[in-house]
Every structure is written in C-alpha cells, then in structure tokens.
Design a protein around this motif. Structure first.
Motif, PDB file in Angstrom:
ATOM      1  N   LEU A 148       3.232  -4.744 -17.119  1.00 57.63           N
ATOM      2  CA  LEU A 148       2.834  -3.878 -18.226  1.00 57.63           C
ATOM      3  C   LEU A 148       3.586  -2.557 -18.169  1.00 57.63           C
ATOM      4  O   LEU A 148       4.044  -2.043 -19.197  1.00 57.63           O
ATOM      5  N   LEU A 149       3.734  -2.012 -16.979  1.00 59.01           N
ATOM      6  CA  LEU A 149       4.494  -0.773 -16.819  1.00 59.01           C
ATOM      7  C   LEU A 149       5.940  -0.954 -17.256  1.00 59.01           C
ATOM      8  O   LEU A 149       6.502  -0.122 -17.980  1.00 59.01           O
ATOM      9  N   ALA A 150       6.568  -2.018 -16.802  1.00 60.43           N
ATOM     10  CA  ALA A 150       7.964  -2.271 -17.157  1.00 60.43           C
ATOM     11  C   ALA A 150       8.131  -2.406 -18.660  1.00 60.43           C
ATOM     12  O   ALA A 150       9.107  -1.908 -19.243  1.00 60.43           O
ATOM     13  N   SER A 151       7.174  -3.063 -19.309  1.00 60.23           N
ATOM     14  CA  SER A 151       7.228  -3.230 -20.758  1.00 60.23           C
ATOM     15  C   SER A 151       7.114  -1.892 -21.472  1.00 60.23           C
ATOM     16  O   SER A 151       7.876  -1.595 -22.399  1.00 60.23           O
ATOM     17  N   HIS A 152       6.175  -1.041 -21.040  1.00 61.71           N
ATOM     18  CA  HIS A 152       6.000   0.269 -21.665  1.00 61.71           C
ATOM     19  C   HIS A 152       7.231   1.162 -21.470  1.00 61.71           C
ATOM     20  O   HIS A 152       7.557   1.981 -22.329  1.00 61.71           O
ATOM     21  N   LEU A 153       7.907   1.008 -20.347  1.00 63.31           N
ATOM     22  CA  LEU A 153       9.038   1.877 -20.025  1.00 63.31           C
ATOM     23  C   LEU A 153      10.357   1.394 -20.620  1.00 63.31           C
ATOM     24  O   LEU A 153      11.346   2.131 -20.631  1.00 63.31           O
ATOM     25  N   LEU A 154      10.380   0.175 -21.133  1.00 65.95           N
ATOM     26  CA  LEU A 154      11.631  -0.454 -21.529  1.00 65.95           C
ATOM     27  C   LEU A 154      12.430   0.366 -22.538  1.00 65.95           C
ATOM     28  O   LEU A 154      13.642   0.538 -22.405  1.00 65.95           O
ATOM     29  N   ASP A 155      11.779   0.887 -23.560  1.00 64.90           N
ATOM     30  CA  ASP A 155      12.484   1.603 -24.626  1.00 64.90           C
ATOM     31  C   ASP A 155      12.771   3.056 -24.288  1.00 64.90           C
ATOM     32  O   ASP A 155      13.743   3.633 -24.781  1.00 64.90           O
ATOM     33  N   THR A 156      11.927   3.681 -23.468  1.00 60.34           N
ATOM     34  CA  THR A 156      12.059   5.117 -23.210  1.00 60.34           C
ATOM     35  C   THR A 156      12.792   5.446 -21.921  1.00 60.34           C
ATOM     36  O   THR A 156      13.540   6.417 -21.846  1.00 60.34           O
ATOM     37  N   SER A 157      12.562   4.646 -20.890  1.00 59.77           N
ATOM     38  CA  SER A 157      13.183   4.899 -19.579  1.00 59.77           C
ATOM     39  C   SER A 157      13.238   3.592 -18.798  1.00 59.77           C
ATOM     40  O   SER A 157      12.394   3.342 -17.929  1.00 59.77           O
ATOM     41  N   PRO A 158      14.207   2.718 -19.109  1.00 58.45           N
ATOM     42  CA  PRO A 158      14.267   1.403 -18.460  1.00 58.45           C
ATOM     43  C   PRO A 158      14.136   1.523 -16.939  1.00 58.45           C
ATOM     44  O   PRO A 158      14.856   2.295 -16.304  1.00 58.45           O
ATOM     45  N   THR A 159      13.223   0.749 -16.395  1.00 55.18           N
ATOM     46  CA  THR A 159      12.870   0.885 -14.979  1.00 55.18           C
ATOM     47  C   THR A 159      12.777  -0.487 -14.324  1.00 55.18           C
ATOM     48  O   THR A 159      12.179  -1.422 -14.871  1.00 55.18           O
ATOM     49  N   ARG A 160      13.380  -0.587 -13.159  1.00 54.75           N
ATOM     50  CA  ARG A 160      13.268  -1.790 -12.334  1.00 54.75           C
ATOM     51  C   ARG A 160      12.135  -1.537 -11.351  1.00 54.75           C
ATOM     52  O   ARG A 160      12.169  -0.572 -10.568  1.00 54.75           O
ATOM     53  N   ILE A 161      11.107  -2.357 -11.400  1.00 56.06           N
ATOM     54  CA  ILE A 161       9.926  -2.147 -10.576  1.00 56.06           C
ATOM     55  C   ILE A 161       9.946  -3.099  -9.388  1.00 56.06           C
ATOM     56  O   ILE A 161      10.189  -4.297  -9.531  1.00 56.06           O
ATOM     57  N   TYR A 162       9.688  -2.527  -8.223  1.00 57.64           N
ATOM     58  CA  TYR A 162       9.668  -3.288  -6.967  1.00 57.64           C
ATOM     59  C   TYR A 162       8.303  -3.112  -6.310  1.00 57.64           C
ATOM     60  O   TYR A 162       7.907  -2.002  -5.981  1.00 57.64           O
ATOM     61  N   MET A 163       7.606  -4.222  -6.106  1.00 56.33           N
ATOM     62  CA  MET A 163       6.330  -4.192  -5.394  1.00 56.33           C
ATOM     63  C   MET A 163       6.495  -4.956  -4.082  1.00 56.33           C
ATOM     64  O   MET A 163       6.416  -6.184  -4.047  1.00 56.33           O
ATOM     65  N   PRO A 164       6.765  -4.238  -2.986  1.00 53.64           N
ATOM     66  CA  PRO A 164       6.997  -4.928  -1.711  1.00 53.64           C
ATOM     67  C   PRO A 164       5.700  -5.449  -1.103  1.00 53.64           C
ATOM     68  O   PRO A 164       4.627  -4.850  -1.268  1.00 53.64           O
ATOM     69  N   ASP A 165       5.817  -6.553  -0.408  1.00 57.44           N
ATOM     70  CA  ASP A 165       4.662  -7.130   0.278  1.00 57.44           C
ATOM     71  C   ASP A 165       4.476  -6.403   1.600  1.00 57.44           C
ATOM     72  O   ASP A 165       4.832  -6.905   2.676  1.00 57.44           O
ATOM     73  N   VAL A 166       3.918  -5.208   1.523  1.00 57.47           N
ATOM     74  CA  VAL A 166       3.793  -4.366   2.718  1.00 57.47           C
ATOM     75  C   VAL A 166       2.858  -4.968   3.761  1.00 57.47           C
ATOM     76  O   VAL A 166       2.930  -4.606   4.937  1.00 57.47           O
ATOM     77  N   PHE A 167       2.003  -5.894   3.362  1.00 56.42           N
ATOM     78  CA  PHE A 167       1.101  -6.542   4.315  1.00 56.42           C
ATOM     79  C   PHE A 167       1.673  -7.842   4.879  1.00 56.42           C
ATOM     80  O   PHE A 167       0.989  -8.551   5.615  1.00 56.42           O
ATOM     81  N   ARG A 168       2.916  -8.170   4.504  1.00 49.88           N
ATOM     82  CA  ARG A 168       3.628  -9.331   5.051  1.00 49.88           C
ATOM     83  C   ARG A 168       2.811 -10.617   4.929  1.00 49.88           C
ATOM     84  O   ARG A 168       2.661 -11.392   5.877  1.00 49.88           O
ATOM     85  N   GLY A 169       2.277 -10.849   3.734  1.00 44.83           N
ATOM     86  CA  GLY A 169       1.554 -12.088   3.478  1.00 44.83           C
ATOM     87  C   GLY A 169       0.126 -12.119   3.975  1.00 44.83           C
ATOM     88  O   GLY A 169      -0.516 -13.169   3.925  1.00 44.83           O
ATOM     89  N   LYS A 170      -0.383 -10.977   4.424  1.00 45.94           N
ATOM     90  CA  LYS A 170      -1.738 -10.954   4.972  1.00 45.94           C
ATOM     91  C   LYS A 170      -2.576  -9.837   4.351  1.00 45.94           C
ATOM     92  O   LYS A 170      -3.026  -8.912   5.039  1.00 45.94           O
ATOM     93  N   PRO A 171      -2.802  -9.894   3.010  1.00 42.84           N
ATOM     94  CA  PRO A 171      -3.687  -8.910   2.393  1.00 42.84           C
ATOM     95  C   PRO A 171      -5.115  -9.118   2.867  1.00 42.84           C
ATOM     96  O   PRO A 171      -5.421 -10.140   3.507  1.00 42.84           O
ATOM     97  N   PHE A 172      -5.977  -8.173   2.562  1.00 45.92           N
ATOM     98  CA  PHE A 172      -7.370  -8.324   2.981  1.00 45.92           C
ATOM     99  C   PHE A 172      -8.015  -9.434   2.154  1.00 45.92           C
ATOM    100  O   PHE A 172      -7.905  -9.450   0.920  1.00 45.92           O
ATOM    101  N   PRO A 173      -8.709 -10.373   2.800  1.00 47.20           N
ATOM    102  CA  PRO A 173      -9.316 -11.491   2.059  1.00 47.20           C
ATOM    103  C   PRO A 173     -10.404 -11.004   1.091  1.00 47.20           C
ATOM    104  O   PRO A 173     -11.311 -10.273   1.482  1.00 47.20           O
ATOM    105  N   LYS A 174     -10.293 -11.422  -0.142  1.00 45.54           N
ATOM    106  CA  LYS A 174     -11.255 -10.978  -1.148  1.00 45.54           C
ATOM    107  C   LYS A 174     -12.671 -11.433  -0.828  1.00 45.54           C
ATOM    108  O   LYS A 174     -13.637 -10.747  -1.160  1.00 45.54           O
ATOM    109  N   ASP A 175     -12.803 -12.579  -0.173  1.00 47.09           N
ATOM    110  CA  ASP A 175     -14.144 -13.076   0.136  1.00 47.09           C
ATOM    111  C   ASP A 175     -14.790 -12.335   1.301  1.00 47.09           C
ATOM    112  O   ASP A 175     -15.948 -12.584   1.646  1.00 47.09           O
ATOM    113  N   GLN A 176     -14.035 -11.406   1.929  1.00 46.99           N
ATOM    114  CA  GLN A 176     -14.597 -10.594   3.006  1.00 46.99           C
ATOM    115  C   GLN A 176     -14.769  -9.135   2.580  1.00 46.99           C
ATOM    116  O   GLN A 176     -15.016  -8.271   3.420  1.00 46.99           O
ATOM    117  N   ASP A 177     -14.648  -8.891   1.286  1.00 49.79           N
ATOM    118  CA  ASP A 177     -14.827  -7.534   0.777  1.00 49.79           C
ATOM    119  C   ASP A 177     -16.196  -6.998   1.198  1.00 49.79           C
ATOM    120  O   ASP A 177     -17.217  -7.667   1.000  1.00 49.79           O
TER     121      ASP A 177
END
Length: 279
Positions: free
Chosen positions: A93-122
C-alpha cells in the motif's frame, strides 16, 4: 566520536529499558484506553485475510529473505521493520501511494530470520521474555539494520534510505535514528516500548503516528522534543486517538469500519510524509 562508538553509546543508554521488557515479557501497550473492558491485555492478533502480496522475496545483503516491493529504478529505499509477528501487507500500500509522487523501493528484511513470535502464544510472558532476550534483542538487531541501510546505498543503486517501524520495529526505528545514522529520515506507527528520551536522541526528520494506547505522557514528551529540533518543520505528527495499538499491522481488525478508515489514513499520511520530506 566514531559512528561505532555512537551506536554503542546509544545501545548502552537503552539497556535498562530493553532489559525491563526482556525481564517482564511485556511489549505491546495494553488496551487501557481503547478497550477498558480488557485494560491489561493488548488487542488480539488479526485473523488471516487471504491478501495476495504484490512484491517478491529476495536475498539482500546479509538477509536471506527480504520482502521487496515498488519500482526497480527507484532511487529512494524505505526499510520497513515489522512487529514481533513478522511480515505484514502494508508495504504494498505504501509503495502504491508513493508511486506517482516519490517512487520508492521498499525493503522489509526478515530481521527475525524466520522465527517471528508465534501468534498462538500472544500474551505468554514467559515466551515473550525468551523472545526479547534472544531473537528480538534490540542490541543485536540494531547493528544489522544499520548495516543493511549502508548495503542498499552501496550496492543497490539508491541514494536515499529511510526507515519505518511498527510496534517493536518502531522502537528499533527510534534507536536507528540517533547520531551517525545512515538513514536520512524515519517514521513509526504505533511504536512499542517508547521512552521519554526517544525524541531527544533523534537526529533526522521524523513521522510520529501513535495510537490511543501508547502512554500519553511519553507521546507528548517525544513530540515536544521533536518540535524543538532543527528539522521540526520537515517532521510530521498525528495521534490516532480512535484506534488501538497495532491497528496498522498484525493487530489490525480491517472488518471494523473505524480501524479500516484509520488504517487507510495512516498509510496515505505516511506516504505523504516520505514524499514531502524527500530526505
């Protein structure tokens, strides 16, 4: 002071705070304001939506998995740091909004290396303690993200790199914008673990978008400090006082009309901020 020393000093100044969360197993602000009937627990994690991602996963820098979206030729890169539950759809959604005004390449790194917190243990504080002391330890993840920004400028054809963080990622974004930062500006949406001194340590323009659940006195202190900075005129602030902590990421309830309205608003506003600041 060398940049490595500045980073170390920033980390030392935060040690007591981050250790507090590792010791208590607390991170996300509870629904003390948004839902008084459950004042001591965070808003629940959202159910799967069936959303189809527009970007792709790539190996970038030291990260084996990075979600990448936005035009290949963009000269502005935006590093997005997710919350404790991992990848989230808002980058498209961010990339779409920015496309016409300030084209942006968005990078979301997997900082948890495949081990995010399990949602069922919230809400499981024992598991959260382990998570904050290991996988999500800010003192360990921050240098990696700073190096990632440098890699993007060096090897990926961009000349500007900014950062956006949600919840836990918002705290990391605050820390990443201290003296010596490789980021030219940054923003946070419903940040967690915020402290009164977070605004004092900022050195570049900043977009600040808290929810009603973040501690009011801390939010006000941070915003007051931003207003006293030389880059105040390039910064942006809006308090989303009708929605809960997490409304724009993994705790979003997009079936709720007000949540959906403010979800769409914050992405438009955040894109507008990055387009305007042009750091």
């Amino acid at each position: 002071m060398a940049q490595s020393e500045q980073t170390a000093e920033t980390l030392r100044s935060k040690t007591l705070l981050t250790q507090f969360f590792a010791d208590t197993g607390e991170c996300c602000p509870p629904q003390s304001t948004s839902n008084p009937s459950k004042p001591n627990v965070p808003h629940p994690v959202s159910a799967p939506t069936g959303y189809e991602y527009k970007g792709k996963y790539e190996s970038v820098g030291e990260y084996d998995k990075v979600y990448v979206t936005g035009p290949d030729e963009a000269k502005h890169a935006l590093v997005v740091i997710y919350d404790i539950f991992g990848f989230w759809q808002g980058s498209d959604l961010l990339a779409s909004h920015l496309l016409d005004t300030s084209p942006t390449r968005i990078y979301m790194p997997d900082v948890f290396r495949g081990k995010p917190f399990p949602k069922d243990q919230d809400g499981d504080k024992d598991e959260l303690k382990k998570f904050f002391a290991g996988t999500a330890k800010l003192e360990h993840r921050l240098p990696e993200v700073l190096d990632f920004a440098k890699t993007l400028k060096k090897d990926h054809g961009v000349n500007r790199v900014s950062i956006l963080g949600y919840c836990w990622g918002g705290k990391l974004a605050f820390l990443s914008l201290a003296s010596g930062t490789p980021f030219c500006c940054g923003a946070v949406i419903h940040p967690a673990m915020i402290a009164p001194e977070d605004g004092e340590n900022l050195t570049v323009p900043f977009g600040f978008y808290p929810s009603m659940d973040e501690p009011k006195n801390v939010v006000e202190k941070i915003q007051k400090d931003i207003e006293g900075k030389p880059f105040a005129g390039k910064s942006d602030y809006h308090l989303y006082d009708t929605v809960h902590h997490g409304w724009a990421a993994a705790r979003a309830d997009l079936s709720d009309p007000e949540n959906l309205k403010q979800y769409e608003d914050v992405y438009r506003r955040t894109a507008g901020y990055f387009a305007k600041v042009k750091c």
